[in-house]
Scaffold this motif. Structure first.
Motif, PDB file in Angstrom:
ATOM      1  N   GLY A   8      72.145  33.589  18.746  1.00 22.29           N
ATOM      2  CA  GLY A   8      72.977  32.868  19.904  1.00 22.29           C
ATOM      3  C   GLY A   8      73.183  31.403  19.590  1.00 22.29           C
ATOM      4  N   GLY A   9      72.569  30.718  18.529  1.00 24.37           N
ATOM      5  CA  GLY A   9      72.922  29.453  18.461  1.00 24.37           C
ATOM      6  C   GLY A   9      74.167  29.114  17.770  1.00 24.37           C
ATOM      7  N   GLY A  10      74.638  27.917  17.584  1.00 27.32           N
ATOM      8  CA  GLY A  10      75.682  27.449  17.094  1.00 27.32           C
ATOM      9  C   GLY A  10      76.181  26.017  17.039  1.00 27.32           C
ATOM     10  N   LEU A  11      77.257  25.803  16.961  1.00 28.54           N
ATOM     11  CA  LEU A  11      77.911  24.583  17.092  1.00 28.54           C
ATOM     12  C   LEU A  11      79.033  24.548  18.458  1.00 28.54           C
ATOM     13  CD1 LEU A  11      78.801  21.484  16.339  1.00 28.54           C
ATOM     14  CD2 LEU A  11      80.501  22.438  14.713  1.00 28.54           C
ATOM     15  N   VAL A  12      78.773  23.875  19.244  1.00 29.10           N
ATOM     16  CA  VAL A  12      79.721  23.629  20.402  1.00 29.10           C
ATOM     17  C   VAL A  12      80.176  22.085  20.858  1.00 29.10           C
ATOM     18  CG1 VAL A  12      77.709  23.800  22.099  1.00 29.10           C
ATOM     19  CG2 VAL A  12      80.129  24.741  22.855  1.00 29.10           C
ATOM     20  N   GLN A  13      81.279  22.013  21.433  1.00 34.13           N
ATOM     21  CA  GLN A  13      81.549  20.774  22.092  1.00 34.13           C
ATOM     22  C   GLN A  13      80.817  20.419  23.139  1.00 34.13           C
ATOM     23  OE1 GLN A  13      86.041  20.815  22.354  1.00 34.13           O
ATOM     24  NE2 GLN A  13      86.262  20.357  19.958  1.00 34.13           N
ATOM     25  N   PRO A  14      80.619  19.022  23.469  1.00 34.15           N
ATOM     26  CA  PRO A  14      79.976  18.468  24.716  1.00 34.15           C
ATOM     27  C   PRO A  14      80.896  19.101  25.864  1.00 34.15           C
ATOM     28  CG  PRO A  14      80.187  16.722  23.171  1.00 34.15           C
ATOM     29  CD  PRO A  14      81.108  18.033  22.667  1.00 34.15           C
ATOM     30  N   GLY A  15      80.138  19.856  26.778  1.00 33.75           N
ATOM     31  CA  GLY A  15      80.784  20.306  27.938  1.00 33.75           C
ATOM     32  C   GLY A  15      80.900  21.990  27.744  1.00 33.75           C
ATOM     33  N   GLY A  16      80.622  22.352  26.709  1.00 37.76           N
ATOM     34  CA  GLY A  16      80.652  23.752  26.185  1.00 37.76           C
ATOM     35  C   GLY A  16      79.594  24.519  26.729  1.00 37.76           C
ATOM     36  N   THR A  17      79.558  26.003  26.383  1.00 42.33           N
ATOM     37  CA  THR A  17      78.541  26.889  26.745  1.00 42.33           C
ATOM     38  C   THR A  17      77.994  27.430  25.486  1.00 42.33           C
ATOM     39  OG1 THR A  17      79.940  28.757  27.231  1.00 42.33           O
ATOM     40  CG2 THR A  17      79.606  27.007  29.229  1.00 42.33           C
ATOM     41  N   LEU A  18      76.862  28.063  25.740  1.00 48.34           N
ATOM     42  CA  LEU A  18      76.363  28.843  24.743  1.00 48.34           C
ATOM     43  C   LEU A  18      75.085  29.662  25.386  1.00 48.34           C
ATOM     44  CD1 LEU A  18      75.141  26.594  21.389  1.00 48.34           C
ATOM     45  CD2 LEU A  18      76.960  28.568  21.631  1.00 48.34           C
ATOM     46  N   ARG A  19      75.128  30.858  24.823  1.00 47.80           N
ATOM     47  CA  ARG A  19      73.858  31.852  25.471  1.00 47.80           C
ATOM     48  C   ARG A  19      73.037  32.216  24.352  1.00 47.80           C
ATOM     49  NH1 ARG A  19      74.448  35.061  29.705  1.00 47.80           N
ATOM     50  NH2 ARG A  19      73.187  37.231  29.644  1.00 47.80           N
ATOM     51  N   LEU A  20      71.812  32.031  24.526  1.00 45.27           N
ATOM     52  CA  LEU A  20      70.514  32.438  23.668  1.00 45.27           C
ATOM     53  C   LEU A  20      69.872  33.810  24.187  1.00 45.27           C
ATOM     54  CD1 LEU A  20      69.119  28.622  22.853  1.00 45.27           C
ATOM     55  CD2 LEU A  20      71.164  29.869  21.817  1.00 45.27           C
ATOM     56  N   SER A  21      69.847  34.352  23.109  1.00 46.54           N
ATOM     57  CA  SER A  21      68.945  35.646  23.393  1.00 46.54           C
ATOM     58  C   SER A  21      67.825  35.951  22.572  1.00 46.54           C
ATOM     59  CB  SER A  21      69.833  36.791  23.381  1.00 46.54           C
ATOM     60  OG  SER A  21      70.912  36.775  24.199  1.00 46.54           O
ATOM     61  N   ASN A  73      62.639  42.828  31.968  1.00 53.09           N
ATOM     62  CA  ASN A  73      61.109  43.294  31.477  1.00 53.09           C
ATOM     63  C   ASN A  73      61.228  44.477  30.709  1.00 53.09           C
ATOM     64  OD1 ASN A  73      60.155  41.035  32.506  1.00 53.09           O
ATOM     65  ND2 ASN A  73      59.928  42.044  34.607  1.00 53.09           N
ATOM     66  N   ALA A  74      62.190  45.547  31.033  1.00 52.39           N
ATOM     67  CA  ALA A  74      62.093  46.719  30.379  1.00 52.39           C
ATOM     68  C   ALA A  74      62.574  46.760  29.074  1.00 52.39           C
ATOM     69  CB  ALA A  74      63.203  47.697  31.103  1.00 52.39           C
ATOM     70  N   LYS A  75      63.249  45.563  28.555  1.00 51.52           N
ATOM     71  CA  LYS A  75      63.805  45.536  27.175  1.00 51.52           C
ATOM     72  C   LYS A  75      63.199  44.442  26.607  1.00 51.52           C
ATOM     73  CE  LYS A  75      68.648  47.169  28.044  1.00 51.52           C
ATOM     74  NZ  LYS A  75      70.048  47.061  27.844  1.00 51.52           N
ATOM     75  N   ASN A  76      62.038  43.739  27.111  1.00 50.36           N
ATOM     76  CA  ASN A  76      61.478  42.654  26.483  1.00 50.36           C
ATOM     77  C   ASN A  76      62.209  41.616  26.094  1.00 50.36           C
ATOM     78  OD1 ASN A  76      58.636  42.809  27.358  1.00 50.36           O
ATOM     79  ND2 ASN A  76      58.317  44.263  25.606  1.00 50.36           N
ATOM     80  N   THR A  77      63.555  41.361  26.660  1.00 50.02           N
ATOM     81  CA  THR A  77      64.423  40.265  26.281  1.00 50.02           C
ATOM     82  C   THR A  77      64.514  39.159  27.314  1.00 50.02           C
ATOM     83  OG1 THR A  77      66.248  41.579  27.442  1.00 50.02           O
ATOM     84  CG2 THR A  77      65.777  41.825  25.064  1.00 50.02           C
ATOM     85  N   VAL A  78      64.672  37.928  26.660  1.00 52.93           N
ATOM     86  CA  VAL A  78      64.921  36.683  27.638  1.00 52.93           C
ATOM     87  C   VAL A  78      66.043  36.080  27.112  1.00 52.93           C
ATOM     88  CG1 VAL A  78      63.632  35.346  25.950  1.00 52.93           C
ATOM     89  CG2 VAL A  78      64.025  34.733  28.400  1.00 52.93           C
ATOM     90  N   THR A  79      66.930  35.309  28.169  1.00 55.23           N
ATOM     91  CA  THR A  79      68.105  34.970  27.768  1.00 55.23           C
ATOM     92  C   THR A  79      68.196  33.470  28.466  1.00 55.23           C
ATOM     93  OG1 THR A  79      69.234  37.201  27.737  1.00 55.23           O
ATOM     94  CG2 THR A  79      70.707  35.199  28.038  1.00 55.23           C
ATOM     95  N   LEU A  80      68.862  32.666  27.610  1.00 53.59           N
ATOM     96  CA  LEU A  80      69.218  31.447  28.141  1.00 53.59           C
ATOM     97  C   LEU A  80      70.691  30.872  28.226  1.00 53.59           C
ATOM     98  CD1 LEU A  80      67.520  28.853  29.070  1.00 53.59           C
ATOM     99  CD2 LEU A  80      67.796  27.877  26.790  1.00 53.59           C
ATOM    100  N   GLN A  81      71.080  30.924  29.444  1.00 49.91           N
ATOM    101  CA  GLN A  81      72.509  30.414  29.608  1.00 49.91           C
ATOM    102  C   GLN A  81      72.505  28.850  29.948  1.00 49.91           C
ATOM    103  OE1 GLN A  81      75.399  32.597  29.519  1.00 49.91           O
ATOM    104  NE2 GLN A  81      76.390  30.549  29.547  1.00 49.91           N
ATOM    105  N   MET A  82      73.166  28.340  28.708  1.00 54.29           N
ATOM    106  CA  MET A  82      73.510  26.956  28.796  1.00 54.29           C
ATOM    107  C   MET A  82      74.630  26.443  28.865  1.00 54.29           C
ATOM    108  SD  MET A  82      70.988  25.975  25.682  1.00 54.29           S
ATOM    109  CE  MET A  82      72.209  26.903  24.137  1.00 54.29           C
TER     110      MET A  82
END
Length: 121
Positions: A8-21, A73-82
């Motif tokens: 989920g990483g990448g290049l984004v403009q200031p004020g934008g959003t990204l979601r890491l998983s 928890n069931a899938k053992n995943t964590v997400t960061l909404q930025m």
């Protein structure tokens, strides 16, 4: 042993959003806390956010109100909404999983390879 795969990483403009998983896999290990840390060039790695298996969260002051961490928890995943990303959020973001080995009850923690987040116009 636990393997962590980030996306989920990448290049984004200031004020934008990204979601890491981050997805954790492995055996003989009970994950208690998952989280994200980041390291910018020339700086030390710093905590961004953590979440326990009970849902308790902790955020760095610099991201409070902009980032949200969640976990399945069931899938053992964590997400960061930025949201409302700033140039100073530019860094290599690492997923982390901490817990204990089931058979020995010894504590341990694991790190992903990192995913780059670049905030630039």
């Amino acid at each position: 042993q636990v393997q962590l795969v980030e996306s989920g990483g990448g290049l984004v403009q200031p004020g934008g959003t990204l979601r890491l998983s981050c997805a954790a896999s492995g055996s003989n290990f009970r994950i208690t806390v998952m989280g994200w840390h980041r390291q910018a060039p020339g700086k030390q790695r710093e905590l961004v956010a953590t979440i326990s298996n009970g849902g308790s969260t902790n955020y760095a002051d610099s991201v409070k109100g902009r980032f949200t961490i969640s976990r399945d928890n069931a899938k053992n995943t964590v997400t960061l909404q930025m949201n409302s990303l700033k140039a100073e959020d530019t860094a290599l973001y690492y997923c982390n999983a901490a817990g204990f080995k089931i058979t020995t009850m010894t504590r341990d923690d694991f790190w992903g390879q990192g995913t780059q987040v670049t905030v630039s116009s």
